[in-house]
Design a protein around this motif. Structure first.
Motif, PDB file in Angstrom:
ATOM      1  N   ALA A   1      -0.480  -0.509   9.354  1.00 34.73           N
ATOM      2  CA  ALA A   1      -0.406   0.870   8.882  1.00 34.73           C
ATOM      3  C   ALA A   1       0.552   1.687   9.751  1.00 34.73           C
ATOM      4  O   ALA A   1       1.319   2.503   9.228  1.00 34.73           O
ATOM      5  CB  ALA A   1      -1.790   1.511   8.878  1.00 34.73           C
ATOM      6  N   PHE A   2       0.511   1.479  11.058  1.00 38.27           N
ATOM      7  CA  PHE A   2       1.441   2.199  11.933  1.00 38.27           C
ATOM      8  C   PHE A   2       2.886   1.857  11.579  1.00 38.27           C
ATOM      9  O   PHE A   2       3.749   2.732  11.508  1.00 38.27           O
ATOM     10  CB  PHE A   2       1.155   1.886  13.406  1.00 38.27           C
ATOM     11  N   ALA A   3       3.151   0.580  11.332  1.00 37.09           N
ATOM     12  CA  ALA A   3       4.509   0.167  10.949  1.00 37.09           C
ATOM     13  C   ALA A   3       4.893   0.763   9.600  1.00 37.09           C
ATOM     14  O   ALA A   3       6.025   1.229   9.409  1.00 37.09           O
ATOM     15  CB  ALA A   3       4.597  -1.360  10.906  1.00 37.09           C
ATOM     16  N   ALA A   4       3.962   0.765   8.657  1.00 35.92           N
ATOM     17  CA  ALA A   4       4.247   1.301   7.318  1.00 35.92           C
ATOM     18  C   ALA A   4       4.523   2.796   7.380  1.00 35.92           C
ATOM     19  O   ALA A   4       5.481   3.290   6.781  1.00 35.92           O
ATOM     20  CB  ALA A   4       3.082   1.009   6.376  1.00 35.92           C
ATOM     21  N   VAL A   5       3.690   3.541   8.111  1.00 35.46           N
ATOM     22  CA  VAL A   5       3.870   4.990   8.187  1.00 35.46           C
ATOM     23  C   VAL A   5       5.188   5.328   8.893  1.00 35.46           C
ATOM     24  O   VAL A   5       5.907   6.238   8.465  1.00 35.46           O
ATOM     25  CB  VAL A   5       2.662   5.662   8.877  1.00 35.46           C
ATOM     26  N   ALA A   6       5.525   4.586   9.938  1.00 33.07           N
ATOM     27  CA  ALA A   6       6.817   4.803  10.606  1.00 33.07           C
ATOM     28  C   ALA A   6       7.962   4.548   9.627  1.00 33.07           C
ATOM     29  O   ALA A   6       8.953   5.296   9.600  1.00 33.07           O
ATOM     30  CB  ALA A   6       6.942   3.900  11.830  1.00 33.07           C
ATOM     31  N   SER A   7       7.821   3.524   8.794  1.00 32.45           N
ATOM     32  CA  SER A   7       8.847   3.229   7.784  1.00 32.45           C
ATOM     33  C   SER A   7       8.931   4.333   6.738  1.00 32.45           C
ATOM     34  O   SER A   7      10.027   4.737   6.339  1.00 32.45           O
ATOM     35  CB  SER A   7       8.551   1.896   7.097  1.00 32.45           C
TER      36      SER A   7
ATOM     37  N   GLY B   1       0.816  -1.204   0.000  1.00 33.31           N
ATOM     38  CA  GLY B   1       0.000   0.000   0.000  1.00 33.31           C
ATOM     39  C   GLY B   1       0.844   1.245   0.000  1.00 33.31           C
ATOM     40  O   GLY B   1       2.058   1.198   0.165  1.00 33.31           O
ATOM     41  N   CYS B   2       0.172   2.363  -0.180  1.00 31.54           N
ATOM     42  CA  CYS B   2       0.856   3.651  -0.281  1.00 31.54           C
ATOM     43  C   CYS B   2       0.550   4.514   0.933  1.00 31.54           C
ATOM     44  O   CYS B   2      -0.183   4.125   1.831  1.00 31.54           O
ATOM     45  CB  CYS B   2       0.439   4.350  -1.572  1.00 31.54           C
ATOM     46  N   THR B   3       1.092   5.706   0.916  1.00 33.13           N
ATOM     47  CA  THR B   3       0.900   6.604   2.052  1.00 33.13           C
ATOM     48  C   THR B   3      -0.563   6.961   2.261  1.00 33.13           C
ATOM     49  O   THR B   3      -0.998   7.141   3.389  1.00 33.13           O
ATOM     50  CB  THR B   3       1.712   7.894   1.860  1.00 33.13           C
TER      51      THR B   3
END
Length: 136
Positions: free
Chosen positions: A113-119, A96-98
């Motif tokens: 999503a929390f992990a992705a946004v932190a990344s 997924g994207c931002t």
């Protein structure tokens, strides 16, 4: 204060469109997923409508304000192209994207999503620090 109103309005519209897409269609408003499904011919009417809305947004802005906002991209085109390819690769790798993770995923309290946004944030900070180190 009025300098922030266009950004505030844009954020409200993004949130509203994401909420409506989720409530009415059960779909997450992740642009990479929507464009990917459109390219695969899946649910074409909804996905094409969403993409058309993205493309028509600047024209609506011009209709309300009388002109397009000033945009100055000082980065060389080859670097922009490489960055775009890396973003595309990252959206596939990160599922997924931002917009999907950051707008809808965080609102749904999704651990992924929390992990992705932190990344995303960490990679962005690293990229800026690195590019500034190289004088770009």
């Amino acid at each position: 204060m009025t300098a922030y109103l266009p950004s505030l309005l844009g954020g409200v519209l993004i949130g509203l469109s994401a909420a409506l897409l989720l409530a009415l269609n059960g779909r997450v408003a992740g642009v990479s997923g929507i464009v990917g499904r459109l390219a695969q011919g899946v649910n074409v009417a909804v996905n094409a409508g969403f993409v058309a809305g993205l493309l028509l947004g600047p024209l609506l802005y011009r209709g309300f304000t009388g002109g397009f906002p000033a945009v100055n991209v000082a980065t060389p085109l080859p670097l922009v192209a490489v960055a775009g390819l890396l973003v595309g690769f990252g959206t596939r790798m990160g599922s997924g994207c931002t917009s999907g993770h950051g707008v809808v995923g965080l609102a749904r309290l999704s651990p992924r999503a929390f992990a992705a946004v932190a990344s995303f944030l960490a990679a962005g900070m690293l990229a800026v620090a690195t590019l500034r180190g190289f004088g770009l």
